[in-house]
Design a protein around this motif. Structure first.
Motif, PDB file in Angstrom:
ATOM      1  N   GLY A 265       0.821  -1.196   0.000  1.00  0.00           N
ATOM      2  CA  GLY A 265       0.000   0.000   0.000  1.00  0.00           C
ATOM      3  C   GLY A 265       0.856   1.245   0.000  1.00  0.00           C
ATOM      4  O   GLY A 265       1.955   1.265  -0.551  1.00  0.00           O
ATOM      5  N   ILE A 266       0.370   2.270   0.663  1.00  0.00           N
ATOM      6  CA  ILE A 266       0.992   3.579   0.532  1.00  0.00           C
ATOM      7  C   ILE A 266       2.353   3.689   1.205  1.00  0.00           C
ATOM      8  O   ILE A 266       3.053   4.665   0.979  1.00  0.00           O
ATOM      9  CB  ILE A 266       0.065   4.684   1.078  1.00  0.00           C
ATOM     10  CG1 ILE A 266      -0.275   4.430   2.553  1.00  0.00           C
ATOM     11  CG2 ILE A 266      -1.188   4.784   0.241  1.00  0.00           C
ATOM     12  CD1 ILE A 266      -1.080   5.551   3.173  1.00  0.00           C
ATOM     13  N   ASN A 267       2.741   2.721   2.040  1.00  0.00           N
ATOM     14  CA  ASN A 267       4.071   2.793   2.641  1.00  0.00           C
ATOM     15  C   ASN A 267       5.168   2.417   1.653  1.00  0.00           C
ATOM     16  O   ASN A 267       6.336   2.682   1.896  1.00  0.00           O
ATOM     17  CB  ASN A 267       4.150   1.878   3.869  1.00  0.00           C
ATOM     18  CG  ASN A 267       3.290   2.391   5.001  1.00  0.00           C
ATOM     19  OD1 ASN A 267       3.464   3.497   5.472  1.00  0.00           O
ATOM     20  ND2 ASN A 267       2.329   1.592   5.410  1.00  0.00           N
ATOM     21  N   ARG A 268       4.801   1.791   0.539  1.00  0.00           N
ATOM     22  CA  ARG A 268       5.785   1.347  -0.438  1.00  0.00           C
ATOM     23  C   ARG A 268       5.900   2.369  -1.569  1.00  0.00           C
ATOM     24  O   ARG A 268       4.954   3.084  -1.881  1.00  0.00           O
ATOM     25  CB  ARG A 268       5.394  -0.018  -1.005  1.00  0.00           C
ATOM     26  CG  ARG A 268       5.183  -1.072   0.067  1.00  0.00           C
ATOM     27  CD  ARG A 268       4.702  -2.382  -0.517  1.00  0.00           C
ATOM     28  NE  ARG A 268       5.795  -3.150  -1.118  1.00  0.00           N
ATOM     29  CZ  ARG A 268       5.644  -4.332  -1.698  1.00  0.00           C
ATOM     30  NH1 ARG A 268       4.441  -4.874  -1.774  1.00  0.00           N
ATOM     31  NH2 ARG A 268       6.674  -4.973  -2.202  1.00  0.00           N
ATOM     32  N   ASN A 269       7.080   2.417  -2.169  1.00  0.00           N
ATOM     33  CA  ASN A 269       7.301   3.298  -3.312  1.00  0.00           C
ATOM     34  C   ASN A 269       6.474   2.798  -4.494  1.00  0.00           C
ATOM     35  O   ASN A 269       6.600   1.652  -4.917  1.00  0.00           O
ATOM     36  CB  ASN A 269       8.790   3.319  -3.659  1.00  0.00           C
ATOM     37  CG  ASN A 269       9.112   4.251  -4.808  1.00  0.00           C
ATOM     38  OD1 ASN A 269       8.705   4.034  -5.939  1.00  0.00           O
ATOM     39  ND2 ASN A 269       9.879   5.280  -4.518  1.00  0.00           N
ATOM     40  N   GLY A 270       5.621   3.657  -5.041  1.00  0.00           N
ATOM     41  CA  GLY A 270       4.727   3.253  -6.108  1.00  0.00           C
ATOM     42  C   GLY A 270       5.442   2.853  -7.383  1.00  0.00           C
ATOM     43  O   GLY A 270       4.997   1.943  -8.100  1.00  0.00           O
ATOM     44  N   ILE A 271       6.544   3.520  -7.701  1.00  0.00           N
ATOM     45  CA  ILE A 271       7.323   3.131  -8.881  1.00  0.00           C
ATOM     46  C   ILE A 271       7.966   1.774  -8.638  1.00  0.00           C
ATOM     47  O   ILE A 271       7.997   0.914  -9.524  1.00  0.00           O
ATOM     48  CB  ILE A 271       8.382   4.197  -9.216  1.00  0.00           C
ATOM     49  CG1 ILE A 271       7.698   5.487  -9.683  1.00  0.00           C
ATOM     50  CG2 ILE A 271       9.356   3.697 -10.278  1.00  0.00           C
ATOM     51  CD1 ILE A 271       8.654   6.635  -9.967  1.00  0.00           C
ATOM     52  N   GLY A 272       8.461   1.564  -7.427  1.00  0.00           N
ATOM     53  CA  GLY A 272       9.034   0.266  -7.087  1.00  0.00           C
ATOM     54  C   GLY A 272       8.017  -0.847  -7.203  1.00  0.00           C
ATOM     55  O   GLY A 272       8.354  -1.973  -7.600  1.00  0.00           O
ATOM     56  N   GLU A 273       6.756  -0.550  -6.892  1.00  0.00           N
ATOM     57  CA  GLU A 273       5.710  -1.559  -7.015  1.00  0.00           C
ATOM     58  C   GLU A 273       5.422  -1.912  -8.474  1.00  0.00           C
ATOM     59  O   GLU A 273       4.931  -2.998  -8.769  1.00  0.00           O
ATOM     60  CB  GLU A 273       4.422  -1.061  -6.344  1.00  0.00           C
ATOM     61  CG  GLU A 273       4.481  -1.078  -4.829  1.00  0.00           C
ATOM     62  CD  GLU A 273       3.122  -0.850  -4.221  1.00  0.00           C
ATOM     63  OE1 GLU A 273       2.639  -1.754  -3.513  1.00  0.00           O
ATOM     64  OE2 GLU A 273       2.536   0.223  -4.449  1.00  0.00           O
ATOM     65  N   VAL A 274       5.724  -0.987  -9.377  1.00  0.00           N
ATOM     66  CA  VAL A 274       5.550  -1.284 -10.797  1.00  0.00           C
ATOM     67  C   VAL A 274       6.543  -2.347 -11.246  1.00  0.00           C
ATOM     68  O   VAL A 274       6.201  -3.303 -11.939  1.00  0.00           O
ATOM     69  CB  VAL A 274       5.700  -0.010 -11.647  1.00  0.00           C
ATOM     70  CG1 VAL A 274       5.686  -0.358 -13.138  1.00  0.00           C
ATOM     71  CG2 VAL A 274       4.601   0.987 -11.316  1.00  0.00           C
ATOM     72  N   PHE A 275       7.802  -2.179 -10.831  1.00  0.00           N
ATOM     73  CA  PHE A 275       8.847  -3.091 -11.275  1.00  0.00           C
ATOM     74  C   PHE A 275       8.893  -4.377 -10.439  1.00  0.00           C
ATOM     75  O   PHE A 275       9.099  -5.457 -10.957  1.00  0.00           O
ATOM     76  CB  PHE A 275      10.210  -2.396 -11.226  1.00  0.00           C
ATOM     77  CG  PHE A 275      10.382  -1.336 -12.281  1.00  0.00           C
ATOM     78  CD1 PHE A 275      10.824  -1.672 -13.541  1.00  0.00           C
ATOM     79  CD2 PHE A 275      10.094  -0.003 -12.010  1.00  0.00           C
ATOM     80  CE1 PHE A 275      10.982  -0.712 -14.528  1.00  0.00           C
ATOM     81  CE2 PHE A 275      10.253   0.979 -12.986  1.00  0.00           C
ATOM     82  CZ  PHE A 275      10.689   0.617 -14.251  1.00  0.00           C
ATOM     83  N   LEU A 276       8.730  -4.254  -9.134  1.00  0.00           N
ATOM     84  CA  LEU A 276       8.765  -5.381  -8.195  1.00  0.00           C
ATOM     85  C   LEU A 276       9.999  -6.264  -8.383  1.00  0.00           C
ATOM     86  O   LEU A 276       9.945  -7.383  -8.895  1.00  0.00           O
ATOM     87  CB  LEU A 276       7.493  -6.216  -8.299  1.00  0.00           C
ATOM     88  CG  LEU A 276       6.276  -5.713  -7.525  1.00  0.00           C
ATOM     89  CD1 LEU A 276       5.129  -6.707  -7.599  1.00  0.00           C
ATOM     90  CD2 LEU A 276       6.602  -5.397  -6.072  1.00  0.00           C
TER      91      LEU A 276
END
Length: 509
Positions: A265-276
């Motif tokens: 959720g919002i604690n994680r970097n959103g761009i990082g969540e794209v790449f995973l």
């Protein structure tokens, strides 16, 4: 220190399970339904929440940031058809993703936060710094939205409960900019060391009012410069006020949030969540590569950042992917493209779920200050500010990981090989700004439209919706046509057709 602040936010979200009944976003959105809820919520909690929401989740960072903006400014390229920005095609959900997140999430909460911390209301005097910070952050949130779309709901936005306005009008961008600049001026003046501050509930500066004041004036500098083509006199006034007020002075003043690798959720970097990144490969979206435009520009200048940014699976030298191709047409450029493992992916250390999200940097401020000097709006040596900006832009890579810091000797060699030239200041500063705002694609796209630098070659992919030109804006969500038709039609009649090619107020030719 920032990691501690994020851990505090995680704990705060967990505690909310017991204090608020739930840690999902519906709790905060109840502020728009029941005014008594606002009195029961800690303003520091709302501030931290809105800061993380503005950083964004995977949804808008994937669509608005990477798929559209990063490819349009040719930082990234991708063959996949759903990467619409690479080919100037229209996807309603992707183009409208920032709108969807901003207006249904943090805009409403920021409007309420400003309201419930108003120090002019009896009994709320102690919230003056919370109030000032909320107003600054509200400007930051809105400037992204208006720079994305042009005329947008502003003065009536987020006021469904407060004023019963459920179908807000779209304000002209010129009026939005004037109000945002006035807000920054007022908020900077309110900040004081004589009142309490959010402390660790402020995930950006830890409640440091001096740094917030510098950020307010640095944002004033950014917004003032945005007006150079449409209102030069007004731009000069605001730029001079910003520089007199005191802008960022070092990389210690950078405005950013550190994220953590969970909970989701919002604690994680959103761009990082794209790449995973899983330690070996990108497991979510692995179709993008660094753009050939970006790689060639860096390689041509022997830029030491390139070896930090580039990851080639097959171990070869950095190689960028040209924009505007698909899986079939790339064979005309490179018949041996295969899986693209000879081309530069982004170094995973820049796009972890725990990576920082950067909003404004000292490097940007230095380049804008150099521009102000060249325009005759400020005193000083433009070359010195250029060099400071280049140095800061390279040194700030250590925010992502200490191993990414560029060697001081390499920076010195780069500056010596790429000296400042006052005869081409606009190109030099525009290109360095473009490099410095890599991954801050909102700002990279906005400043490219303002300056025209670097000189990007547009693509002309079959079926594109911009006549083979780089889009000047993203389009409103199609739902606005039916959901808020009067306001939508008024905005389109004033600004121009809801198309990629329509220029907004500050983006004149």
């Amino acid at each position: 220190m920032k990691n501690k602040k994020i851990r505090y936010m995680v704990v705060c979200l967990l505690v909310s399970l017991f204090t608020l009944g739930s840690c999902d976003t519906s709790t905060l959105h109840s502020l728009n339904e029941n005014p008594t809820v606002a009195e029961e919520l800690d303003p520091g909690f709302i501030l931290a929440y809105t800061q993380l929401q503005t950083s964004g989740e995977r949804f808008e960072n994937w669509r608005a940031v990477l798929i559209y903006q990063s490819t349009m400014v040719q930082h990234f390229a991708a063959l996949a058809g759903y990467w619409a920005g690479d080919k100037y095609t229209f996807n309603d959900q992707y183009s409208g993703s920032l709108w969807a997140r901003a207006y249904t999430n943090y805009i409403k909460d920021l409007v309420n936060l400003v309201e419930i911390t108003d120090p002019t209301v009896e009994g709320q005097e102690q919230w003056v710094n919370y109030h000032a910070i909320a107003r600054i952050w509200k400007v930051f949130a809105f400037h992204r939205v208006t720079d994305h779309y042009g005329d947008v709901p502003y003065s009536q936005a987020g006021k469904g409960f407060i004023e019963g306005t459920f179908f807000p009008s779209y304000d002209p961008q010129e009026e939005i900019y004037l109000d945002m600049l006035n807000e920054l001026e007022a908020a900077a003046a309110l900040l004081t060391s004589d009142a309490s501050n959010p402390g660790s509930q402020d995930l950006i500066y830890g409640g440091n009012v001096d740094k917030w004041r510098k950020f307010a004036y640095s944002m004033m500098l950014r917004l003032g410069m945005r007006m150079t083509k449409v209102d030069s006199d007004g731009a000069q006034d605001w730029v001079q006020q910003a520089l007199a007020g005191g802008v960022m002075e070092s990389n210690d003043d950078i405005c950013y949030i550190e994220h953590t690798d969970g909970p989701e959720g919002i604690n994680r970097n959103g761009i990082g969540e794209v790449f995973l990144w899983n330690g070996q490969a990108f497991t979510n979206d692995d179709v993008s590569r660094l753009s050939k435009t970006f790689v060639d520009w860096m390689a041509g200048k022997s830029d030491p950042r390139l070896e930090k940014l580039s990851w080639v699976v097959n171990g070869g030298p950095p190689q960028g992917l040209p924009n505007g191709y698909d899986a079939t047409t790339i064979q005309n450029f490179d018949p041996n493209y295969g899986e693209g493992d000879d081309y530069s992916r982004i170094n995973p250390l820049f796009v972890l779920t725990s990576s920082p999200m950067i909003f404004q940097t000292y490097a940007e401020v230095e380049f804008l200050t150099a521009e102000a000097i060249e325009r005759g709006w400020a005193n000083g040596d433009a070359a010195t500010h250029y060099e400071n900006g280049v140095r800061a832009a390279m040194q700030m890579y250590s925010l992502y990981d200490p191993t990414l810091e560029v060697d001081a000797a390499d920076i010195n060699d780069y500056i010596a090989a790429n000296p400042y030239d006052s005869n081409s200041w606009d190109q030099l500063l525009g290109e360095q700004y473009w490099a410095a705002t890599f991954l801050n694609e909102y700002e990279a796209y906005a400043n490219w439209r303002r300056t025209g630098y670097p000189e990007l070659t547009p693509v002309n992919y079959p079926g594109n919706e911009s006549n083979g030109t780089i889009p000047r804006r993203l389009r409103y969500p199609l739902s606005e046509r039916s959901g808020n038709p009067d306001a939508f039609n008024e905005a389109v009649n004033r600004q121009g057709p809801d198309q990629f090619t329509t220029r907004m107020w500050w983006d004149v030719e």
